[in-house]
Structure formats: structure tokens, C-alpha cells
Design a protein around this motif. Structure first.
Motif, PDB file in Angstrom:
ATOM      1  N   THR A   1       0.834  -1.208   0.000  1.00 50.00           N
ATOM      2  CA  THR A   1       0.000   0.000   0.000  1.00 50.00           C
ATOM      3  C   THR A   1       0.866   1.254   0.000  1.00 50.00           C
ATOM      4  O   THR A   1       2.030   1.221   0.408  1.00 50.00           O
ATOM      5  N   VAL A   2       0.269   2.330  -0.410  1.00 47.62           N
ATOM      6  CA  VAL A   2       0.987   3.601  -0.443  1.00 47.62           C
ATOM      7  C   VAL A   2       1.377   4.043   0.964  1.00 47.62           C
ATOM      8  O   VAL A   2       2.420   4.669   1.173  1.00 47.62           O
ATOM      9  N   THR A   3       0.562   3.683   1.941  1.00 47.47           N
ATOM     10  CA  THR A   3       0.861   4.071   3.320  1.00 47.47           C
ATOM     11  C   THR A   3       2.127   3.387   3.815  1.00 47.47           C
ATOM     12  O   THR A   3       3.002   4.022   4.428  1.00 47.47           O
ATOM     13  N   TYR A   4       2.233   2.082   3.550  1.00 47.32           N
ATOM     14  CA  TYR A   4       3.456   1.367   3.942  1.00 47.32           C
ATOM     15  C   TYR A   4       4.662   1.899   3.168  1.00 47.32           C
ATOM     16  O   TYR A   4       5.774   1.982   3.700  1.00 47.32           O
ATOM     17  N   ALA A   5       4.432   2.224   1.894  1.00 46.42           N
ATOM     18  CA  ALA A   5       5.535   2.763   1.093  1.00 46.42           C
ATOM     19  C   ALA A   5       6.044   4.074   1.686  1.00 46.42           C
ATOM     20  O   ALA A   5       7.250   4.295   1.819  1.00 46.42           O
ATOM     21  N   MET A   6       5.106   4.942   2.058  1.00 46.21           N
ATOM     22  CA  MET A   6       5.480   6.231   2.645  1.00 46.21           C
ATOM     23  C   MET A   6       6.165   6.044   4.002  1.00 46.21           C
ATOM     24  O   MET A   6       7.136   6.727   4.323  1.00 46.21           O
TER      25      MET A   6
END
Lengths: 387, 88
Positions: free
Chosen positions: B15-20
């Protein structure tokens, strides 16, 4: 006094900080792409700004994992995500006798469907021991959730959430706190308090725009999704992603609102939550003191005595011979914005014995001042002398 | 004049959240890191995800994974799927 004198901050804070307005404008102009969906620069930049808001919220409320900050459209949405995602057939729930319909209605709906049962625990303002005892006695072997407002939206009364949470968790129940009136004002630390689910509006004490809210959770595996759809992740999977926040964030986020909420969180952090609380308390106590000086029998106050962290800056009162709505309407003619009626909280009005006429609610925010308070007090004096 | 070759290590994030989260954490520890959409192998990893590009060699990657693991960012969320050398 020119313009509106706004004392309806329990409904939504107004005005918003300049940085909230600037962030909203910037978000619409510079971060207009869909976050977490596409790979281009604007989408990535927007996703980063959204993530920054998660970080700020996690920091303010002691949430250990940023991914456990879930964005919702409001506090009620967050409450519903928990209630519909946690409760199962045969579960029992305990709520307080001051609950807003945000908690009462979804619980009552499930009870009407025959899926759960619930008990309304009596609270005793100023007597934490009696309140905790009341909650403990309401908890049954099948109680899965204790759901409670931190501060009443009717009269600001504060529940001892840490003590109730401790008791609830000892009995194996999850704890939901509706922080609609306390987020950004009263101290809430998820690690210290034992709260499993903290539901917050973005547009009240956190000074973001309407249409924003959050669910912060310390429980990794709960709740299950009750809204399903696109998340921008694992698109080939027919099932909803397991991990937070995607499990609970289907569909496009209110990215401009969230980015502006991030600026609101900055405002709270920079002004200082405790400074804001003291400021609001000072004005609320000033108003209460003057209302109490009015001729005996003309003004009825509902619970507003000492503030000092025991009460959010929310004052409910009535003028003799008038309903709360009538008083609010008359104050409106003076250019004063307050709320009259039942404030979506029938349990609280039952407890306060105001089901016949509701109440008029004054709620203080960070941008109120004593000059406005004097104007309000004089208007109440004039109105009360009319009847 | 040709720029020197740079080596990047790739981790996947669902997910983008984990990536960030991974990107911010690694950047704060001195790693040169970029988060971007998984444009090449998303079809093999469930569709639509992110990659974390970490500048450096396999030793750098090991260090990055250690940092992520210590922060509770599950490697299940971010597995090595390729190494590639690109021109900087």
C-alpha cells in the motif's frame, strides 16, 4: 459587534486557522491528483501529504502505528466502522447515559435487528468511583464493546475513560471512545489510556474542514470492513485488503480535506492543546459565573460548575419559560450563533430532565474571547428579562 | 560525459501508506530512498502496489531491512523482487 459571534464550536469550530484555509487552497491547486492511485508526480506528492497527516494525528494521540490512522468522513463514520466491524451475533455492548446518536443509533439498530443487546450505564458526574462501578456492573460475560463519549456534547461532562477502559479490558471488552468534543482539547493518549478505538471529527477541536474524521486504533486485526471497494492496492485481489488503513478506506479519500486537517493538527500542536483547553475553560467559566449571577429562577444551568479538566467548554442552559430552540433563535437575532434543541443526544436530555424543551448550548473555541463572552452574556440578560 | 552507474535495491510495499512509512523511516536513517508505483511486476504481486527503491548494494539492503523490521514494518509487506543497475 460586527459579524457573527460564534459560540457553536461543539457543532464545528469556526473560524478555522489561516493555515487550514491556506492548506485547503494549496491542496486544491497543487495536490489535485488522487493519492495512492496513480504513479505520476502529483499523485505521489498528494499521497505524501496525506501520509504526513496520518503521522501528525498518530503523534498527537499516541497511536504507535501511522497506518492505524484511518481517515473517515466524520466521527460518526468512524464510530460506525468500529460498531459494524467488531460486533457479532450475540454480543453485548455497554454505552453511557450521555451518548450522542453517533453511538446510540448504530448500537440500537443492531439491537433492533436482534443481533446484539446493550446496557446503558449510569454516569455520576464528579464521582469517578461510582461511574466506574456502574460500568463494571453493566459489563456481562458476552460484553464485547464498551463505547462512550469522552466529553458530552450537551454539557461537556467528562467520563473517566482511562479508568473505565482499564475495567473493561480486565473483563475482555474492547473500548471505543467518541472523542467528538475532546479531541484536540482534552488529553488522550492511546498507549496510556487503553483505548482500542478512538473516533474523532477533523472539523472540531482539530480545526480541519468539515467532511474529515479519523479512526485511530491500537487493535491490528479489527475491525472488519463494512464498506468494500477500490483502495489503489492489491487490485487483482477480489477480497478487501487485510492491512490498515486500506481495509477501512475504500474509495477516493477527501485528500484536500485531509491535507487541510494536517494544517489544523499543526495549529493545535503549535498553539498547544493544553493552552487551548485553558483558554476555552477560562471563557466558559466566565460565562457560567455571569449566568449564575442572573436573578434566581431565570436561568437553569445543566451541570456547569467547575471546569478544570473535568468538563469540556460546553454549557447547556435554559431561560425560564423558553425552549432551548427559542433562546437560540433569539440569540441569533443578536448575531450570536449557538445551538438549541436536543443536540442529537436523547439519552443526555433524559438524564438532565430536559426532554420537554431541550436546551440552549454555548460551546467555546480557540478563537473566542472575553469581549464576545460579554456580548453573549448581555444578550442572555436582555432575553431573560423579556419573559 | 557518461554518469557513473548506480545500483538500486527494490522492495515491494502493498500500500501507499506502507511505502510512505518505509520511505520516511529509511530516509531519516540516512538511506537514499524513493517510493513509487510498482510498474513492472505488479501483476505478480496482487496488482497495484508500490516499490521502495534504496540506493546501494545488497549490504545496504540488508541494513534497510533491519531498520524496517525493528520498526515493525513487516517484510511480508516488502519483499525483494529484483535488483537492477541503472544509469544515474
Amino acid at each position: 459587534m460586527s459579524g457573527v459571534v460564534y459560540f457553536d464550536n461543539a457543532a464545528t469550530t469556526f473560524p478555522k486557522p489561516c493555515k487550514t484555509l491556506a492548506a485547503l487552497d494549496e491542496a486544491m491547486r497543487r495536490y489535485g491528483a488522487n493519492p495512492g492511485r496513480s504513479g505520476h508526480k502529483m499523485s505521489a506528492a498528494c499521497a505524501e501529504k496525506v501520509y504526513e497527516c496520518r503521522e501528525k494525528a498518530a503523534k498527537l494521540f499516541g497511536c504507535t502505528k501511522t497506518e492505524n490512522v484511518v481517515f473517515t468522513s466524520n466521527c460518526t463514520h468512524a464510530v460506525n466502522l468500529v460498531i459494524n466491524g467488531v460486533l457479532r451475533q450475540g454480543d453485548h455492548v455497554v454505552i453511557s447515559d450521555m451518548e450522542h446518536n453517533a453511538v446510540l443509533r448504530p448500537i440500537h439498530h443492531l439491537a433492533e435487528q436482534g443481533e446484539i443487546t446493550y446496557t446503558v450505564a449510569e454516569s455520576f458526574e464528579g464521582d469517578d468511583i461510582a461511574t466506574v462501578k456502574s460500568f463494571c456492573e453493566s459489563i456481562a460475560p458476552n460484553t464485547r464493546l464498551v463505547a462512550m463519549s469522552h466529553a458530552s456534547n450537551v454539557n461537556g461532562a467528562v467520563l473517566p475513560i482511562e479508568k473505565i477502559a482499564k475495567a473493561a479490558k480486565e473483563k475482555g471488552a474492547y473500548v471505543l471512545v467518541d472523542g467528538a468534543q475532546s479531541g484536540g482539547v482534552l488529553p488522550i493518549d492511546m498507549q496510556q489510556s487503553g483505548v482500542d478505538f478512538l473516533c474523532l471529527p477533523g472539523h472540531k477541536g482539530l480545526y480541519g474542514p468539515m467532511g474529515t474524521g479519523m479512526l485511530l486504533t491500537s487493535a491490528d486485526d479489527l475491525p472488519m470492513a463494512s464498506v468494500f471497494g477500490g483502495t489503489g492496492s492489491s487490485s487483482l485481489n477480489y477480497s478487501q485488503p487485510d492491512s490498515l488503513p486500506d481495509r477501512l478506506e475504500s474509495g477516493t479519500l477527501n485528500a484536500p480535506g485531509i491535507i487541510a486537517l494536517g494544517a489544523g493538527l499543526d495549529f493545535v500542536a503549535q498553539a498547544g492543546r493544553e493552552n487551548i483547553r485553558r483558554h476555552e475553560e477560562r471563557i466558559a467559566e466566565y460565562i457560567v459565573a455571569h449566568l449564575k449571577e442572573m436573578p434566581r429562577g431565570r436561568i437553569e444551568l445543566y451541570g456547569a460548575e467547575k471546569f478544570q479538566q473535568r468538563r469540556a467548554a460546553v454549557i447547556s442552559f435554559n431561560i425560564a419559560g423558553r425552549t432551548g430552540e427559542e433562546t437560540a433563535e433569539l440569540l441569533n437575532s443578536y448575531g450570536i450563533a449557538v445551538r438549541g434543541g436536543y443536540h442529537c443526544a436523547p439519552l443526555a436530555h433524559k438524564k438532565l430532565r430536559t426532554l420537554d424543551r431541550g436546551s440552549c448550548r454555548i460551546s467555546v473555541g480557540a478563537f473566542n474571547n472575553l469581549r464576545q463572552a460579554d456580548y453573549l452574556i448581555n444578550a442572555v440578560k436582555k432575553i431573560s428579562s423579556l419573559t | 560525459m557518461k554518469k557513473p552507474m548506480e545500483t538500486w535495491q527494490y522492495l515491494t510495499a502493498s500500500t501507499v501508506t506502507y511505502a510512505m512509512k518505509a520511505k520516511k523511516l529509511l530516509a531519516s536513517r540516512g538511506f537514499t530512498v524513493i517510493a513509487e508505483r510498482n510498474v513492472k511486476t505488479a501483476g505478480k504481486t496482487g496488482g497495484c502496489g508500490y516499490v521502495i527503491k534504496i540506493k546501494g548494494d545488497s549490504v545496504t539492503l540488508t541494513g534497510a531491512k533491519r531498520v524496517l523490521k525493528a520498526a515493525g514494518i513487516s517484510l511480508k509487506e516488502a519483499e525483494v523482487y529484483r535488483e537492477e543497475e541503472t544509469e544515474g
